[in-house]
Design a protein around this motif. Structure first.
Motif, PDB file in Angstrom:
ATOM      1  N   ASP A 141      90.305  37.908 -75.018  1.00 27.39           N
ATOM      2  CA  ASP A 141      90.336  38.815 -76.163  1.00 27.39           C
ATOM      3  C   ASP A 141      89.266  39.893 -76.071  1.00 27.39           C
ATOM      4  O   ASP A 141      89.493  41.036 -76.477  1.00 27.39           O
ATOM      5  CB  ASP A 141      90.159  38.040 -77.466  1.00 27.39           C
ATOM      6  N   VAL A 142      88.078  39.546 -75.566  1.00 28.84           N
ATOM      7  CA  VAL A 142      86.943  40.476 -75.607  1.00 28.84           C
ATOM      8  C   VAL A 142      86.657  41.122 -74.260  1.00 28.84           C
ATOM      9  O   VAL A 142      85.647  41.821 -74.109  1.00 28.84           O
ATOM     10  CB  VAL A 142      85.673  39.758 -76.109  1.00 28.84           C
ATOM     11  N   SER A 143      87.512  40.921 -73.283  1.00 30.82           N
ATOM     12  CA  SER A 143      87.223  41.383 -71.930  1.00 30.82           C
ATOM     13  C   SER A 143      88.372  42.210 -71.355  1.00 30.82           C
ATOM     14  O   SER A 143      89.447  42.311 -71.940  1.00 30.82           O
ATOM     15  CB  SER A 143      86.958  40.178 -71.016  1.00 30.82           C
ATOM     16  N   ILE A 144      88.104  42.791 -70.199  1.00 29.93           N
ATOM     17  CA  ILE A 144      89.160  43.426 -69.414  1.00 29.93           C
ATOM     18  C   ILE A 144      89.133  42.812 -68.015  1.00 29.93           C
ATOM     19  O   ILE A 144      88.091  42.337 -67.550  1.00 29.93           O
ATOM     20  CB  ILE A 144      89.006  44.952 -69.323  1.00 29.93           C
ATOM     21  N   ASP A 145      90.276  42.797 -67.350  1.00 28.60           N
ATOM     22  CA  ASP A 145      90.361  42.302 -65.976  1.00 28.60           C
ATOM     23  C   ASP A 145      90.649  43.455 -65.038  1.00 28.60           C
ATOM     24  O   ASP A 145      91.476  44.327 -65.340  1.00 28.60           O
ATOM     25  CB  ASP A 145      91.467  41.255 -65.847  1.00 28.60           C
ATOM     26  N   CYS A 146      89.963  43.461 -63.904  1.00 23.82           N
ATOM     27  CA  CYS A 146      90.182  44.467 -62.875  1.00 23.82           C
ATOM     28  C   CYS A 146      90.553  43.750 -61.582  1.00 23.82           C
ATOM     29  O   CYS A 146      89.793  42.900 -61.099  1.00 23.82           O
ATOM     30  CB  CYS A 146      88.936  45.311 -62.657  1.00 23.82           C
ATOM     31  N   ALA A 147      91.706  44.067 -61.040  1.00 20.80           N
ATOM     32  CA  ALA A 147      92.198  43.430 -59.826  1.00 20.80           C
ATOM     33  C   ALA A 147      92.078  44.393 -58.653  1.00 20.80           C
ATOM     34  O   ALA A 147      92.295  45.602 -58.796  1.00 20.80           O
ATOM     35  CB  ALA A 147      93.656  43.003 -60.006  1.00 20.80           C
ATOM     36  N   TYR A 148      91.740  43.848 -57.481  1.00 24.12           N
ATOM     37  CA  TYR A 148      91.611  44.672 -56.287  1.00 24.12           C
ATOM     38  C   TYR A 148      92.985  45.045 -55.749  1.00 24.12           C
ATOM     39  O   TYR A 148      93.875  44.204 -55.594  1.00 24.12           O
ATOM     40  CB  TYR A 148      90.831  43.923 -55.209  1.00 24.12           C
ATOM     41  N   ASP A 149      93.157  46.343 -55.487  1.00 25.02           N
ATOM     42  CA  ASP A 149      94.417  46.872 -54.968  1.00 25.02           C
ATOM     43  C   ASP A 149      94.209  47.256 -53.498  1.00 25.02           C
ATOM     44  O   ASP A 149      93.548  48.265 -53.208  1.00 25.02           O
ATOM     45  CB  ASP A 149      94.841  48.090 -55.780  1.00 25.02           C
ATOM     46  N   ARG A 154      90.735  49.958 -54.149  1.00 20.59           N
ATOM     47  CA  ARG A 154      89.986  50.096 -55.398  1.00 20.59           C
ATOM     48  C   ARG A 154      90.343  48.964 -56.344  1.00 20.59           C
ATOM     49  O   ARG A 154      91.382  48.317 -56.192  1.00 20.59           O
ATOM     50  CB  ARG A 154      90.282  51.434 -56.070  1.00 20.59           C
ATOM     51  N   PHE A 155      89.464  48.768 -57.318  1.00 20.73           N
ATOM     52  CA  PHE A 155      89.762  47.820 -58.385  1.00 20.73           C
ATOM     53  C   PHE A 155      90.441  48.576 -59.522  1.00 20.73           C
ATOM     54  O   PHE A 155      89.925  49.589 -60.004  1.00 20.73           O
ATOM     55  CB  PHE A 155      88.481  47.159 -58.891  1.00 20.73           C
ATOM     56  N   ARG A 156      91.602  48.091 -59.939  1.00 21.20           N
ATOM     57  CA  ARG A 156      92.355  48.718 -61.021  1.00 21.20           C
ATOM     58  C   ARG A 156      92.334  47.832 -62.267  1.00 21.20           C
ATOM     59  O   ARG A 156      92.359  46.606 -62.161  1.00 21.20           O
ATOM     60  CB  ARG A 156      93.817  48.939 -60.609  1.00 21.20           C
ATOM     61  N   VAL A 157      92.299  48.455 -63.436  1.00 25.32           N
ATOM     62  CA  VAL A 157      92.372  47.698 -64.687  1.00 25.32           C
ATOM     63  C   VAL A 157      93.760  47.067 -64.789  1.00 25.32           C
ATOM     64  O   VAL A 157      94.773  47.767 -64.781  1.00 25.32           O
ATOM     65  CB  VAL A 157      92.096  48.594 -65.906  1.00 25.32           C
ATOM     66  N   ALA A 158      93.772  45.737 -64.887  1.00 22.60           N
ATOM     67  CA  ALA A 158      95.041  45.011 -64.933  1.00 22.60           C
ATOM     68  C   ALA A 158      95.360  44.502 -66.332  1.00 22.60           C
ATOM     69  O   ALA A 158      96.521  44.238 -66.653  1.00 22.60           O
ATOM     70  CB  ALA A 158      94.996  43.828 -63.961  1.00 22.60           C
ATOM     71  N   ARG A 159      94.334  44.348 -67.166  1.00 21.19           N
ATOM     72  CA  ARG A 159      94.555  43.820 -68.518  1.00 21.19           C
ATOM     73  C   ARG A 159      93.421  44.289 -69.420  1.00 21.19           C
ATOM     74  O   ARG A 159      92.264  44.326 -68.994  1.00 21.19           O
ATOM     75  CB  ARG A 159      94.578  42.279 -68.497  1.00 21.19           C
ATOM     76  N   VAL A 160      93.751  44.653 -70.654  1.00 23.43           N
ATOM     77  CA  VAL A 160      92.755  45.075 -71.636  1.00 23.43           C
ATOM     78  C   VAL A 160      92.828  44.138 -72.833  1.00 23.43           C
ATOM     79  O   VAL A 160      93.877  44.043 -73.493  1.00 23.43           O
ATOM     80  CB  VAL A 160      92.991  46.533 -72.093  1.00 23.43           C
ATOM     81  N   GLY A 161      91.744  43.435 -73.121  1.00 21.84           N
ATOM     82  CA  GLY A 161      91.707  42.525 -74.263  1.00 21.84           C
ATOM     83  C   GLY A 161      91.722  43.290 -75.574  1.00 21.84           C
ATOM     84  O   GLY A 161      91.090  44.352 -75.688  1.00 21.84           O
TER      85      GLY A 161
END
Length: 253
Positions: A141-149, A154-161
């Motif tokens: 809920d309080v975080s964002i996830d960044c996955a390596y592409d 680069r690391f891309r934002v994959a999810r926004v809490g």
């Protein structure tokens, strides 16, 4: 007491600009090119707004003296490669800061992102970040996830809490400014991601960044951050980022 707006030019209060000039774009022009200083004052506090590179020293000295008899808290909003917003509880502190900024009016900031690694044992670490450091984990809920592409490396934002700082300021839109890759902000804040992903250890720092707001103008945002390792399955890597708007040990000006 109603909120009142005062326009200061050449060290004195002047009649307000024409009503049609009061819209946001025109106001920026008045502050930056014409040299106005704008004061908004009422029982709920006082805001002084100006541009750092305008010919407004006399008006700023006037404003610093004028706020001694006005209500706090005192918000200083000034433009230098983006809008800064500072709060002061005492009029003398706000006045001292205005005087300091007058002497910095010819300083051109060399970067738009400032990052400083700080000790995790500080007393002013926000509770949500304290928990993330302690547990080496954080709620979605309080975080964002960044996955390596691998294709872009680069690391891309994959999810926004939904309760993350990005969601509160920009919404859940995956193409908002802090979610985009390739610009100077992305390059600066993502520099630590590979290290965290490899080591499995959390990283804590302070950041002061000039960012395009949801309204399109550029604002300076001070925040504290914890970057956590996040596994995405075999052969994949990523990080989870938790941030909180807070005072930082960084002063660009």
């Amino acid at each position: 007491m109603a909120t009142c707006i005062y326009w200061i030019l050449d060290g004195r209060i002047v009649p307000p600009p024409a009503a049609e000039a009061a819209i946001a774009v025109e106001e920026r022009d008045l502050l930056q090119r014409t040299g106005f200083v704008k004061i908004t004052a009422g029982e709920q506090g006082t805001t002084i707004r100006w541009s750092m590179f305008s010919r407004n020293w006399a008006s700023l000295f006037f404003a610093a003296e004028w706020l001694q008899d006005s209500f706090g808290p005192y918000q200083l909003q000034y433009y230098s490669a983006g809008w800064f917003n500072e709060r002061h509880d005492q009029p003398w502190a706000a006045a001292d800061r205005i005087h300091h900024l007058i002497h910095k009016s010819d300083v051109h900031l060399s970067q738009t992102v400032y990052i400083r690694k700080v000790a995790e044992t500080r007393r002013d670490v926000p509770p949500v970040l304290q928990r993330a450091l302690r547990d080496n984990a954080a709620s979605e809920d309080v975080s964002i996830d960044c996955a390596y592409d691998p294709s872009s490396q680069r690391f891309r934002v994959a999810r926004v809490g939904p309760q993350s700082t990005i969601a509160k300021l920009w919404g859940l839109n995956p193409v908002s400014y802090p979610c985009l890759i390739g610009h100077s902000y992305d390059e600066a804040v993502s520099r630590v991601y590979p290290q965290v992903s490899r080591s499995g250890e959390p990283h804590y720092d302070h950041i002061y960044a000039a960012m395009a707001s949801a309204k399109g103008d550029v604002v300076w945002v001070p925040y504290q951050r914890v970057v956590l390792p996040l596994g995405h399955g075999r052969g994949r890597k990523g990080v989870r980022v938790v941030t909180e708007l807070a005072d930082v040990d960084i002063s660009p000006l």
